[in-house]
Write an enzyme that holds these catalytic residues in place. Sequence first.
Site, short mmCIF file in Angstrom:
data_model
loop_
_atom_site.label_atom_id
_atom_site.label_comp_id
_atom_site.label_asym_id
_atom_site.label_seq_id
_atom_site.Cartn_x
_atom_site.Cartn_y
_atom_site.Cartn_z
N LYS A 1 0.84 -1.20 0.00
CA LYS A 1 0.00 0.00 0.00
C LYS A 1 0.87 1.25 0.00
O LYS A 1 0.70 2.15 -0.81
CB LYS A 1 -0.92 0.02 1.24
CG LYS A 1 -1.85 1.20 1.27
CD LYS A 1 -2.22 1.63 2.66
CE LYS A 1 -1.14 2.49 3.28
NZ LYS A 1 -1.46 3.08 4.57
N ASP B 1 -5.80 0.30 1.22
CA ASP B 1 -5.85 0.30 2.69
C ASP B 1 -7.19 -0.29 3.11
O ASP B 1 -7.95 -0.81 2.28
CB ASP B 1 -5.64 1.72 3.23
CG ASP B 1 -6.85 2.60 2.96
OD1 ASP B 1 -7.74 2.19 2.18
OD2 ASP B 1 -6.92 3.70 3.54
#
Length: 207
Positions: free
Chosen positions: A118, A136
Amino acid sequence: MQRSIEIIKCLKKEYPEAGTLLQHSSPFQFMVAVVLSAQSTDEQVNRVTAELFADYGTPEALAAIDLSLLEEKIRGVGLYRNKARHLKKMAQIIVEQYQGEVPSDFDELLSLPGVGRKSANVIRSVVFKKPGLGVDTHVHRVANRLGLVNSKLPEQTEKALKEQIPEKCWSEAHHLLIFHGRRICQARKPQCNNCVLEGLCEKRFEK
Ligand code: SF4
């Protein structure tokens, strides 16, 4: 593909301001803020970095900081002990192996302590304007509820979203889904009656 584009268009109208809320004034500072943001809010991170960056906003300064002082300075975010270790090591690597510059290569970013998929995606897209779609908890939840993906793991969500969203929209899609997840499609109480994606959402149809 068509539905994902519709969704992005809708969200763009709703959140024209969507983008990172992490304050920074250099690629390195953004990377530090992203590492600090795991399991913490942007507000918490911004409070911590406002003070941290005043004296330790460069890779050289952060590489040399005393670990316990760093822990003290970032106490306001979750998992601060682990993050302090990662940040100090990360800064040392940036100084020693990258001449103080944040690398733009995905795998090189991924090899840095504290930087997961991420973070690497977000750093690439925000700092280097390269395609990146970080997943996320908000992106993962909203994409699954919408029925854009049907996945258990963020990594699967990333792959599936990248397959159906044009590369030039990846970064935008990341920010838009986060904004929507924070404001409307919240984990515990999604506000479906107040949602611009009502007609495009599979989860909504099940209600
Ligand atoms: S309709 Fe409900 S579940 Fe679907 S995106 Fe909107 S808030 Fe989330």
